[in-house]
Write a protein that holds these residues in place. Structure first.
Motif, mmCIF file in Angstrom:
data_model
loop_
_atom_site.group_PDB
_atom_site.id
_atom_site.type_symbol
_atom_site.label_atom_id
_atom_site.label_comp_id
_atom_site.label_asym_id
_atom_site.label_seq_id
_atom_site.Cartn_x
_atom_site.Cartn_y
_atom_site.Cartn_z
ATOM 1 N N HIS A 20 108.154 19.211 138.959
ATOM 2 C CA HIS A 20 109.171 19.095 137.791
ATOM 3 C C HIS A 20 108.855 17.940 137.005
ATOM 4 N N THR A 21 108.439 17.059 137.461
ATOM 5 C CA THR A 21 108.174 15.418 136.685
ATOM 6 C C THR A 21 106.894 15.921 135.849
ATOM 7 N N VAL A 22 106.009 16.482 136.264
ATOM 8 C CA VAL A 22 104.558 16.788 135.624
ATOM 9 C C VAL A 22 105.034 17.826 134.551
ATOM 10 N N LEU A 23 105.860 18.778 134.734
ATOM 11 C CA LEU A 23 106.078 19.951 133.705
ATOM 12 C C LEU A 23 106.766 19.075 132.644
ATOM 13 N N ARG A 24 107.799 18.240 133.100
ATOM 14 C CA ARG A 24 108.953 17.772 132.037
ATOM 15 C C ARG A 24 108.011 16.668 131.008
ATOM 16 N N ARG A 25 107.060 16.103 131.522
ATOM 17 C CA ARG A 25 106.178 14.903 130.933
ATOM 18 C C ARG A 25 105.389 15.759 130.055
ATOM 19 N N LYS A 26 105.015 16.950 130.665
ATOM 20 C CA LYS A 26 103.672 17.897 129.768
ATOM 21 C C LYS A 26 104.594 18.403 128.587
ATOM 22 N N ALA A 27 105.903 18.813 128.768
ATOM 23 C CA ALA A 27 106.435 19.497 127.707
ATOM 24 C C ALA A 27 106.769 18.246 126.676
ATOM 25 N N ALA A 28 106.876 17.044 127.106
ATOM 26 C CA ALA A 28 106.968 15.818 126.164
ATOM 27 C C ALA A 28 105.678 15.573 125.405
ATOM 28 N N GLY A 29 104.776 16.099 125.821
ATOM 29 C CA GLY A 29 103.513 16.013 124.949
ATOM 30 C C GLY A 29 102.488 14.965 125.876
ATOM 31 N N GLU A 30 102.690 14.349 127.046
ATOM 32 C CA GLU A 30 101.939 13.752 127.839
ATOM 33 C C GLU A 30 100.702 14.285 128.520
ATOM 34 N N LYS A 31 99.578 13.646 128.695
ATOM 35 C CA LYS A 31 98.635 14.605 129.198
ATOM 36 C C LYS A 31 98.681 14.617 130.672
ATOM 37 N N VAL A 32 98.267 15.548 131.627
ATOM 38 C CA VAL A 32 98.293 15.716 132.734
ATOM 39 C C VAL A 32 97.572 14.779 133.555
#
Length: 116
Positions: free
Chosen positions: A47-59
């Motif tokens: 969920h952290t990765v998905l949230r931050r990915k949605a915010a535009g951060e790289k995996v």
């Protein structure tokens, strides 16, 4: 002729080992145990990765902030492949939720049909 005899004996032994292994796996599944390693990526991490990915951060950048909570790699960062594997699995289950549910139903039916 001797070679054929030993080949038949080896095939019989192999089949016995295979059946015993399958019975052991079935018994473990009935107890609720699942074979293999536990997933490195927990649902919170996903969920952290998905949230931050949605915010535009790289995996790749997100991975550095994740910490494995259990197992022999506890305290380390998960591999990039593990993160991408978890993301792919999440996308697959969210894209076809009815297929996942049907697979669970089919598996339950198959387990009921198996002789004990």
């Amino acid at each position: 002729m001797l070679f054929s005899f030993f080949a038949a004996m080896a095939e019989t032994e192999r089949e016995a080992i295979r059946e015993a292994t399958l019975e052991g796996l079935d018994a473990a599944a009935r107890k609720g145990n699942q074979g293999g390693r536990r997933p490195v990526i927990t649902s919170d991490m996903l969920h952290t990765v998905l949230r931050r990915k949605a915010a535009g951060e790289k995996v790749e950048d997100n991975r550095k902030d994740l910490i494995i909570p259990t197992g022999k790699n506890r305290g380390q960062n998960p591999s990039l492949a593990s993160v991408y594997r978890a993301l792919a699995e999440h996308e697959k289950t969210s894209a076809y939720p009815e297929a996942v549910e049907q697979a669970h139903v089919d598996f339950a039916v198959l387990r009921e049909m198996q002789p004990r």
